[in-house]
Design an enzyme around this catalytic site. Structure first.
Site, PDB file in Angstrom:
ATOM      1  CG  ASP A 419      -1.913   1.067   1.315  1.00 46.08           C
ATOM      2  OD1 ASP A 419      -1.689   2.115   0.668  1.00 46.08           O
ATOM      3  OD2 ASP A 419      -2.923   0.912   2.020  1.00 46.08           O
ATOM      4  CG  HIS A 420       3.091   4.141  -3.172  1.00 45.54           C
ATOM      5  ND1 HIS A 420       4.120   4.452  -2.318  1.00 45.54           N
ATOM      6  CD2 HIS A 420       3.534   4.470  -4.413  1.00 45.54           C
ATOM      7  CE1 HIS A 420       5.131   4.955  -3.002  1.00 45.54           C
ATOM      8  NE2 HIS A 420       4.803   4.982  -4.277  1.00 45.54           N
ATOM      9  NE  ARG A 421      -4.032   3.909   1.496  1.00 48.27           N
ATOM     10  CZ  ARG A 421      -5.177   3.416   1.946  1.00 48.27           C
ATOM     11  NH1 ARG A 421      -6.205   4.207   2.152  1.00 48.27           N
ATOM     12  NH2 ARG A 421      -5.316   2.122   2.186  1.00 48.27           N
TER      13      ARG A 421
END
Ligand code: CAO
Length: 447
Positions: A419-421
């Protein structure tokens, strides 16, 4: 009964402003600071709050009335409620004790001794007019009119510019104003739609096609697991920005070791699989990079880091995909993990897996190595923040710098979706590099 007449407070530059919405009715219990009504000038809309708690005894206003500071709004029965001081910072007398027998009194509101500020201090921040977004939100140049309380209500449900926005909702109030009921109705209608038209994503509706017109067809109902996992996979795919990092680990020595242990494992009733070693390697990497052993808090403001290591694995069953979880992998040896993997897989395939055996996972492994393929992009099992896909290990020529020659090595393809967040690309690459290191030298797993 202890009735008090509540007057419109000093609302600064607002004068003769129109009431566009009344948010209370006789009998309603109010807390201090609850919105009573919404007024609108040509500049902005603004909620007028109750100065203290009480029960609405009588309304003195109606939608469309023009009000200014001092206009009576309602009678509030404060018996039993803690009246205290009007909302902090209030300077204007906005209440007057009231006895039903007395001639109605309009409280005397003294003019401010200094020029009224644009936004009066006694109006709490959440009620202050916001000149930019006060009553219109724009999408494609089309303004959406709604009072601050309706916008606040909509925001609480995730309807805001940048997400689904108010302009998607048709207002049924005067001049197309969006009312609370319009927001509720819209949400209800959206939830009733097929998932392909998920809220506010702006997808065109999926075409409904009668496939029988092109040839013979059979229709099979989806299994319960497929329906459940399908909805979750879809949500995870759409809501978590996925990046997949590919890598390859040299497992030549690990496979030699595993094979050398097969007989001993078999005597102990265990099928020692590659996946059991992968579980240990993953926990080692999670310890080194704790942001992978984490979940985003529901408020989106914090990262919850976990000090336990429960690892799930995707298991293919005749009814669809399930993800059993092995708890405390850090405290178990490879044999124990292999045994548990086999037991949980069997339970899953026999549909005997209990709910608590599928919850609490920190990270998921998805192995398609027994089937084939060179790489794939697994979908994160949210609220986890990463998943590791394993494809089929294959022999490849690998350059050996020391001997200056290509050597045949058994290479395991790794596909890490994250998850790039939460995880940066550099950390994604570090995580798979760490796994490469662990898997290339099985002794490291003991450390
Ligand atoms: N490379 C080469 N061979 C592999 C391998 C790999 N990466 N992984 C497993 N194998 C081999 C095994 O060694 C075994 O060989 P033998 O029978 O000769 O010993 C054979 O493939 C079958 O292994 P397996 O898949 O049954 O066992 P496993 O422990 O590796 O996996 C489980 C167990 C439950 C993960 C697996 O059965 C399964 O269900 N996989 C599907 C998961 C899935 O559907 N994922 C997709 C989800 S979408 O994200």
């Amino acid at each position: 009964m202890s009735l008090k007449e509540i007057l419109v407070p000093d609302i600064g530059s607002f004068k003769d402003v129109e009431i566009i919405e009344i948010l209370v009715k006789p009998g309603d219990s109010l807390k201090a600071d609850d919105s009573i009504m919404t007024v609108e000038s040509d500049k902005a809309a603004m909620d007028i709050p109750a100065p203290f708690a009480g029960t609405v005894a009588e309304l003195k206003i109606k939608v469309g009335d023009k009000v200014s500071a001092g206009t009576p709004m309602l009678l509030l029965d404060t018996a039993g409620a803690s009246v205290g001081n009007p909302v902090a910072g209030s300077s204007a007398p906005v209440v007057k004790s009231f006895t039903p027998a007395a001639t109605p009194v309009v409280a005397n509101v003294p003019p401010p001794s200094h020029p009224a500020p644009e936004v009066p201090a006694h109006i709490p921040p959440k009620h202050r007019p916001d000149p930019v977004a006060a009553h219109a939100e724009f999408a494609g140049g089309k303004p959406a009119h709604a009072s601050p309380s309706v916008r606040r209500f909509a925001r609480e449900l995730g309807i805001h510019p940048g997400g689904a926005d108010l302009s998607l909702i048709k207002g049924s109030g005067p001049r197309g104003r969006i009312l609370k009921e319009d927001v509720q109705g819209w949400i209800k209608a959206e939830l009733a739609k097929p998932t392909g038209e998920a809220i506010g994503l702006g997808f065109p509706p999926a075409p409904v096609i009668d496939f029988a017109q092109f040839g013979e067809i059979d229709t099979q109902p989806l299994s319960r697991i497929k329906k459940l996992s399908g909805a979750n996979l879809h949500r995870n795919w759409v809501t978590a920005p996925h990046v997949t990092q590919f890598d390859e680990a040299d497992i030549t020595d690990l496979e030699d070791f595993r094979k050398s242990m097969l007989d001993e494992a078999s005597k102990r009733g265990v099928k020692l699989t590659l996946l059991a070693f992968l579980m240990k390697a993953v926990v080692n990497a999670l310890r080194t990079y704790p942001q992978f052993n984490a979940s985003l808090a529901a408020d989106g403001e914090n990262l919850v880091l976990k000090n336990y290591f429960h690892v799930g694995f995707a298991c293919d069953t005749p009814d669809g995909l399930v993800v059993p979880v092995i708890r405390d992998v850090n405290k178990k040896d490879v044999m124990d993990i292999a045994r548990e993997l086999a037991e949980l897989s069997e339970l899953a395939r026999e549909r005997k897996l209990k709910m608590d055996a599928m919850t609490g996972g920190c990270f998921t492994l998805s192995s398609l190595g027994g089937i084939g393929g060179t790489a794939f992009t697994p979908i994160i099992n949210c609220p986890e923040v990463a998943i590791l896909g394993l494809s089929r290990a294959d022999w490849k020529p690998v350059w050996n710098k020391a001997s200056k020659a290509f050597e045949p090595r058994l290479m395991l393809p790794l596909s890490l979706s994250y998850d790039h967040r939460v995880i940066d690309g550099a950390d994604g690459a570090r995580f798979t590099s760490h796994l490469r290191l662990m898997l290339s030298d099985v002794r490291r797993l003991l450390l």
